[in-house]
Design an enzyme around this catalytic site. Structure first.
Site, PDB file in Angstrom:
ATOM      1  N   CYS A  30      -5.384  14.502  14.016  1.00 54.37           N
ATOM      2  CA  CYS A  30      -6.079  14.303  15.761  1.00 54.37           C
ATOM      3  C   CYS A  30      -6.123  15.641  16.671  1.00 54.37           C
ATOM      4  O   CYS A  30      -4.824  16.245  16.602  1.00 54.37           O
ATOM      5  CB  CYS A  30      -5.166  13.218  16.954  1.00 54.37           C
ATOM      6  SG  CYS A  30      -5.458  13.355  18.171  1.00 54.37           S
ATOM      7  N   CYS A  33      -3.776  16.132  19.673  1.00 55.22           N
ATOM      8  CA  CYS A  33      -1.798  15.752  19.098  1.00 55.22           C
ATOM      9  C   CYS A  33      -1.748  17.261  18.908  1.00 55.22           C
ATOM     10  O   CYS A  33      -1.489  17.959  20.067  1.00 55.22           O
ATOM     11  CB  CYS A  33      -1.691  15.110  17.728  1.00 55.22           C
ATOM     12  SG  CYS A  33      -2.406  13.122  18.323  1.00 55.22           S
TER      13      CYS A  33
END
Length: 128
Positions: A30, A33
């Site tokens: 991600c 993230c």
């Protein structure tokens, strides 16, 4: 304080977590993230009034299911049997403010049970 990383599902079932925990549920692929990782690490290093942790839901799939994780990153604060969903900015100041009491301004939900009784024996055999 060091950032607490999930060490396996068995660790979660072996002990009950006490205190206030601000947890980032993430996936390693991600981009959002990855972008917030330095801020999350700094928050962990700076605060002492709550613990900061992260959980890789590609490894800890059962935890992702338990807490209804559908997108990344998902941030939740856990305290006194309740959980609070973080929906704010991913800035250091906003995250710290939420952990230091801002969570009281959002609705809470009860923390889901650990496991159904029929699954507990399997979990104990496999992880404990």
């Amino acid at each position: 304080r060091d950032l607490v990383r999930s060490r396996g599902l068995g660790d979660v079932y072996k002990r009950q977590v006490r205190g206030t925990w601000f947890v980032k549920f993430y996936a390693p692929w991600c981009g959002h993230c990855k972008a917030m990782a330095p801020t999350w690490e700094q928050l962990s290093a700076d605060v002492s009034s709550f613990a900061v942790a992260d959980v890789d839901t590609t490894v800890e799939k059962e935890l992702g299911k338990r807490f209804g994780i559908k997108g990344f990153p998902t941030l939740k604060l856990f305290k006194d049997g309740k959980m609070y969903d973080y929906q704010g900015d991913r800035t250091y100041e906003s995250l710290r403010n939420f952990g230091e009491g801002g969570y009281l301004d959002v609705p809470s939900t009860p923390i889901p049970e650990l496991a159904k009784k029929k699954n507990m024996k399997r979990i104990q055999e496999e992880f404990i």
